[in-house]
Each structure stands twice: as structure tokens, then as C-alpha cells.
Scaffold this active site. Structure first.
Site, PDB file in Angstrom:
ATOM      1  CB  ALA A 122      -0.927   0.003   1.215  1.00 33.40           C
ATOM      2  CD  GLU A 141       9.122  -0.832   6.500  1.00 35.10           C
ATOM      3  OE1 GLU A 141       9.214  -1.536   7.532  1.00 35.10           O
ATOM      4  OE2 GLU A 141       8.043  -0.598   5.928  1.00 35.10           O
ATOM      5  CB  THR A 150       3.106  -6.689  -0.033  1.00 37.28           C
ATOM      6  OG1 THR A 150       2.216  -5.741   0.569  1.00 37.28           O
ATOM      7  CG2 THR A 150       2.687  -6.914  -1.471  1.00 37.28           C
ATOM      8  N   GLY A 154       0.651 -14.548  -1.223  1.00 34.92           N
ATOM      9  CA  GLY A 154       0.710 -15.608  -2.233  1.00 34.92           C
ATOM     10  C   GLY A 154       0.785 -15.095  -3.658  1.00 34.92           C
ATOM     11  CG  ASP A 385       4.267   0.486  14.844  1.00 36.72           C
ATOM     12  OD1 ASP A 385       3.894  -0.590  15.315  1.00 36.72           O
ATOM     13  OD2 ASP A 385       5.453   0.829  14.790  1.00 36.72           O
ATOM     14  NE  ARG A 444      -7.601 -16.631   3.197  1.00 38.40           N
ATOM     15  CZ  ARG A 444      -6.750 -15.705   2.774  1.00 38.40           C
ATOM     16  NH1 ARG A 444      -6.585 -14.592   3.464  1.00 38.40           N
ATOM     17  NH2 ARG A 444      -6.088 -15.889   1.649  1.00 38.40           N
ATOM     18  CG  HIS A 551      -6.199  -9.308   7.048  1.00 39.14           C
ATOM     19  ND1 HIS A 551      -5.386  -8.823   6.054  1.00 39.14           N
ATOM     20  CD2 HIS A 551      -7.170  -8.375   7.210  1.00 39.14           C
ATOM     21  CE1 HIS A 551      -5.854  -7.651   5.628  1.00 39.14           C
ATOM     22  NE2 HIS A 551      -6.931  -7.366   6.323  1.00 39.14           N
ATOM     23  CG  LEU A 596      -2.063  -9.160  -2.755  1.00 39.92           C
ATOM     24  CD1 LEU A 596      -1.686 -10.340  -3.632  1.00 39.92           C
ATOM     25  CD2 LEU A 596      -0.834  -8.312  -2.447  1.00 39.92           C
TER      26      LEU A 596
END
Length: 626
Positions: A122, A141, A150, A154, A385, A444, A551, A596
Site C-alpha cells: 500500500a 519504513e 506484501t 501468495g 503502529d 477462511r 489478518h 492485494l
């Protein structure tokens, strides 16, 4: 030490083993080369660059692990230790030598148009789009390398593209799934989605009546599956579903994200349409390169080539807020220096909190229990964060209690791509008795709940043909895992059952029934929604799996322009959010492949909104000066 070049092997990330060559003279380490081709690309690249350099320059094994890649860091140090030992040296003496000294850093200050916090998918998307809008960008970062979660994804990205998908045949069970969906009573659909659902019913009925056997899809199907896939009730009886404005923004813009990524240089495999676990439908656009790294290195290279300032090992600690407007960030460098970035706009793209088990336990209202030692699929950087930063500015939170467990994770590491991980139409999930226990094509949370009810640990069964449909694996990697005991392999199902501690007759009977369901295109036991391959060609494999934190659906409240909202739904000036740090889109359960879709779509939207507001401000300012 006896001079020479020593070939050694060290444990890498997950189940991989890294061949290393270490060249030693009598009293020095001269050269270290690591063959990291078996490693997950992008997860530990910085390790293989930084640690050999530090070891050689300082002639010590007393070096710090690289943040976020501890296993690979230890692997490099262990490999060099092994070489020293083989050469007759004392690895312990090398490990006790002084650490490389680090100088205290100078405080720094930057001025920019946009600052992006977090360099995952993102964040890099927001940075690239900011540059395309002719604005300056600084990216922060906190870890030594870009990529975030990311890199570990998959790869398949959900986007309805019927002209492409219609080229592929429907699988057994897919048309029946559509018919079942179309029969959903309208009063079970929330009011804001009802008109769209009626249009979808009409699309499905026309497709079924036509007798066509191609793979059907539409933007409306993606929308309704995202909505129904996320509609959940928590342990307290509170129901949640995806915000209509956010869901429609996603599904109507995600194909443009695929085209945008293609223009930047991401190559997609158009020869097949696939889906990750829990996606509900085959609409995955999969890159040619393995996993999410395919996106990260293209975006990372592009923003570097086009003038972005990227500060790694730089953790954002506070937002700068002036007159209720967010005007920048205060951050800390790796050497303790203070870094201040003044910006017109701040975009939060720091991910969720899936690697912060205590925070997950604090907010969880969906699962009966989250173990203290539960594994996670997340990068260690994903600790919430951005949630804390957003709260500083008065942001509202939405859906925080809904945590997604990835059912098919490595039992020890939480990783996704050890063992044989195939598209769900080829999943055969069996419990520790050797019995199937769920519709493997389900969402899931359904799969994770079923696994927990069956003792948590289960196995994915595959044969030689099913193995060939697996994501991102090689024969060498599988054989290394078989040798390590993390993947079971046998020439017969009976032998496989014995290795897994199952009753052989039970497993053989389970697979026999499953194969008959594939032939019939119908699963009377669990209602599996789509089938492809039977399991009948030796050798046979059993991959142990266990649910892990994957997630966090909740996060900062945003609107469709990716502006962060306060508790009264007011826009917080200067602050935007995209990706997992934002909530409201996926609601109670995220479809596989939608993460994604989310990061590349809302990452672009956040940057476009921020940049257009800068231009509006500049225009007003220019007019007043005039």
C-alpha cells in the site's frame, strides 16, 4: 584455521536451507557467499547483504540479527561458525569478539508534499502514485527493507475481468454455487446491497439459462461475495458487514489497479486463472514471479528511479498536529537520531497488528480463545503502529474485534508456503484420524473453526498431479522438507497414513470417497463448491497445517477517498490511510485475494486524494495572493 573455501548449509526462513561458501585464511574470514535462491524473496534480502559485510569488515560473529529476519540472520552466523569449526578454529572465540561500533546519528529534518508511513504494497503504491501526480514523497519504513506483509503474500490479486475469465472452463460445482447464491432470499441481504443483488441474480440466471460452460464472473459477483464473505456476528451478538461505499469503490477500481501495475512493469500470468484459499471464486491475477515480491521489487525500483526518498530503519513515533491538522511526522532512526518530516499530507500504510499477539487478544471478540503462543503469518513489523498514530489525531476505529486466522499455516512458523499449498479446488483436508471435516472451498474463518473443532492440527493430502498445481514451490524444496520431516511423502496412501499416525483404512476410504465426488461433481458430505483433480497418482503427500493469525480486519475508519475519519465521521485534515491499517472494508472476514486488491486500489486512491487536495490548496493560496 586451515585455509580454504568451505561449503556449509544453514537454516533459512521457514523450511529452507541455504547453501553457503565461506573462504577462510589462517586467521581471517575472507569471503562469505550465500545461495539464498531457496528463501522467500524479499523477506531476508537485507540479511544476505548486510551480515556478511559486517562479519568480514569487523572479523567477528558478534553481530546483531537484522530486524524482521532473525532466523535467516542466525542462519548466516551459524553457517560461518560451521565453516570455522571445520577449519579447526574456535567459533565461540569469534562469537565473543567485540560487536561492531555504531555511531550516534545526527538529527535530520525534511520538507515534502506527502509522507508515507510503511513501505509495504500500500505504501509503495501511494508513493508511486504521488510521484505520478508530480508531488514529492518521503517514505518511512521501520524495518531494514521494504516489503512488509506484501512480500509474504501468495500473489493472486482479485479482480473481475470477465473477458479474460470467460476463456476458461467452469469447474464442477461452480455453476451450482452461482445458482445457490442467486436463490438467497432478498430479506437476508442488507438494504444498501439489495438493488445490486437483484442485478446479480439476473446476470446469474441469464448465464445458467444460456447453458454456457465458461467461468462466469462480474464486478457485481465480486461485490456481493465480498459483502457476504465479510458479514459476521461476534461473540457478543454484534453483527458487522462491509461498508457499501468502500466495497463498491474496491470492486469497481481494482481492475484498473491490475492495469496500473502492468504499466509499471509487473508481469501477470494470463495462461491461468486461480484463487487463494478462502477467495470463494477464481478471479486471481497471479504475477509470473513468485509471491508478493513480484509487486514489491517493481514498485520499489520504480519509486527509487523516480526520485522518492525512502528511509528504512526509521520508525514513525508521533504525528505532528497543528490546529487540528496533521502536518508531518516525528520518527526515530536506527541509531537513535530524531527525524522530523514536515509534509502537507500524511498517508498511513503501516499494516495491521497481526504480529502483536497481546493486541490481538485485547481486541478479539470473534474467537473463543487466542493462545499466547499462536503462530502468525505476518512480518514481525506488523504490530499496530499505525492504529496508535491514527488515534493521536482522534481517528475512530471500526471492526477491531474481528481477527482472521489463516487455516492452512505451517504449525511451527505460521508460514504459508511450506509444504504443498494448492488452489482450494484441489484441497483435501483431513483431520488426525484421516477423515475429511469441512467444505475445503469455504471462507477462511469457516475452515479455521472446523480445524479447531477437529483438534487444530490437520493435513492437506496431495498426489503427484495435485502437487503440480501448488503455488511457488520446487521439487528441491519439497525434498528438503521431506528430509527435514516437515512434509510427509509415501508411495501408497496406507504408508502415508502410518507416517501421519492415522488408521490406513480410514484415509484410503476418505480418498476413495473424495475421488468419487470429483467424478460426480458433487460432494454429498460437506457440499464442496468446486472440484478439479482426483488424488490417485503416487507419490502421495501430507502437509501438516494449523490455523495462525493472518489478518486484522479492523482499523482506522476511512471514507471511499481514503480520508481518515474521527468519531463523528468528520474528516481529519491531512491524514489518509490505506491497506490493513484501515477498517470497514472486509468487515468480519476477508476473502483471500482481496488484501492485494485493497492495498493497490486504496493506496492509489489515498495518494490521488492527497495530491488533489494539495493542488486545491495551492490554487486557493495562489488566487488569494493574486
Amino acid at each position: 584455521m586451515k585455509p580454504g573455501t568451505y561449503a556449509v548449509e544453514a537454516k533459512g526462513h521457514g523450511s529452507s536451507f541455504m547453501p553457503m561458501k565461506v573462504t577462510l585464511s589462517q586467521n581471517r574470514i575472507e569471503e562469505i557467499t550465500v545461495d539464498s535462491s531457496g528463501e522467500t524473496k524479499g523477506v531476508a534480502d537485507e540479511v544476505f547483504k548486510r551480515l556478511p559485510e559486517q562479519i568480514i569488515n569487523n572479523q567477528t560473529l558478534n553481530v546483531d540479527a537484522v530486524s524482521g529476519a532473525t532466523i535467516s540472520s542466525h542462519g548466516v552466523v551459524d553457517g560461518v561458525s560451521q565453516a570455522i569449526k571445520e577449519a579447526g578454529g574456535d567459533p565461540e572465540e569469534w562469537a565473543n569478539r567485540p560487536k561492531p561500533s555504531t555511531d550516534a546519528g545526527q538529527d535530520e529534518e525534511y520538507n515534502t508534499d506527502v509522507v508515507v508511513i510503511g513501505a509495504g504494497g500500500a505504501g509503495l503504491t501511494a508513493a508511486a502514485r504521488t510521484i505520478q501526480n508530480n508531488k514529492k514523497v518521503v517514505v518511512l519504513e521501520k524495518y531494514p527493507q521494504i516489503g512488509g506483509n506484501t512480500t509474504r503474500a501468495g500473489g493472486p490479486l482479485n479482480a473481475a475481468e470477465p473477458e479474460w475469465q470467460n476463456q476458461f472452463k467452469a469447474l464442477s460445482g461452480e455453476k451450482e454455487s452461482l445458482e445457490k447464491l442467486a436463490q438467497t432470499p432478498i430479506d437476508e441481504i442488507d438494504p444498501e446491497y439489495q438493488e445490486d443483488f437483484k442485478k446479480l441474480q439476473q446476470q446469474i440466471n441469464e448465464y445458467v439459462e444460456s447453458g454456457a460452460d465458461y467461468l462466469f464472473d462480474s464486478v457485481l459477483l465480486h461485490e456481493i461475495q465480498t459483502y457476504l464473505g465479510g458479514k459476521r456476528t461476534d461473540l457478543n451478538g454484534n453483527e458487522i458487514h462491509g461498508n457499501y461505499a468502500l466495497v463498491t469503490e474496491l470492486v469497481n477500481n481494482v481492475l484498473d489497479s491490475v492495469k496500473w501495475l502492468t504499466d509499471l512493469g509487473v508481469k501477470f500470468d494470463r495462461s491461468d486463472v486461480t484463487m487463494p484459499v478462502g477467495a470463494l471464486w477464481r478471479r486471481g491475477h497471479k504475477p509470473v514471479e513468485p509471491m508478493g515480491y513480484a509487486f514489491i521489487h517493481v514498485l520499489g525500483d520504480w519509486i527509487e528511479d523516480h526520485g522518492a526518498t525512502v528511509l528504512t530503519e526509521t520508525r514513525a513515533t508521533h504525528l505532528i498536529i497543528e490546529n487540528s491538522k496533521v502536518t508531518g511526522v516525528v520518527a526515530q532512526g536506527s541509531n537513535g537520531s530524531k527525524i522530523t518530516i514536515h509534509a502537507q499530507k500524511v498517508i498511513l500504510t503501516s499494516g495491521g497488528f497481526g504480529a502483536n499477539t497481546k493486541m490481538v487478544q485485547k481486541y478479539n471478540t470473534y474467537w473463543e480463545h487466542i493462545d499466547d503462543d499462536i503462530a502468525t503469518t505476518n512480518s514481525p513489523a506488523i504490530t499496530g503502529d499505525g492504529i496508535a498514530l491514527g488515534k493521536e489525531a482522534g481517528a475512530d476505529l471500526v471492526g477491531m474485534g474481528f481477527i482472521q486466522l489463516m487455516p492452512v499455516s505451517d504449525p511451527k512458523t505460521g508460514e504459508l508456503f511450506t509444504g504443498i499449498q494448492t488452489p482450494p479446488e484441489n484441497f483435501i483436508m483431513v483431520n488426525q484420524k484421516g477423515e475429511r471435516f469441512v467444505n475445503e472451498f469455504a471462507e477462511r474463518d469457516t475452515l479455521a473453526q472446523a480445524a479447531i473443532a477437529n483438534g487444530t492440527l490437520f493435513y492437506l493430502i496431495a498426489d503427484d498431479k495435485i502437487k503440480k498445481t501448488a503455488y511457488n514451490t520446487t521439487e528441491e524444496s519439497l525434498e528438503a522438507q521431506v528430509e527435514a520431516g516437515t512434509l510427509l511423502k509415501a508411495d501408497t496412501l496406507e504408508e502415508l497414513a502410518e507416517k501421519a499416525g492415522m488408521d490406513p483404512d480410514t484415509l484410503v476410504n476418505t480418498i476413495k470417497k473424495y475421488n468419487s465426488y470429483v467424478d460426480a461433481g458433487n460432494d454429498p458430505e460437506f457440499g464442496k463448491s468446486a472440484f478439479n483433480l482426483k488424488c490417485e497418482v503416487a507419490p502421495f503427500y501430507a502437509t501438516p497445517r494449523k490455523p495462525a493469525i493472518h489478518h486484522t480486519m479492523g482499523g482506522l475508519k476511512i471514507n471511499p477517498k481514503a480520508q481518515v475519519l474521527g468519531e463523528k465521521d468528520q474528516v481529519i485534515p491531512g491524514l489518509y490511510a490505506a491497506g490493513e491499517v484501515a477498517g470497514g472494508l472486509h468487515a468480519g472476514n476477508r476473502l483471500g485475494g482481496n488484501s492485494l486488491a485493497d492495498i493497490f486500489t486504496f493506496g492509489r486512491i489515498a495518494a490521488d486524494t492527497a495530491c488533489s487536495e494539495i493542488e486545491d490548496t495551492d490554487a486557493v493560496s495562489g488566487a488569494s495572493q493574486h
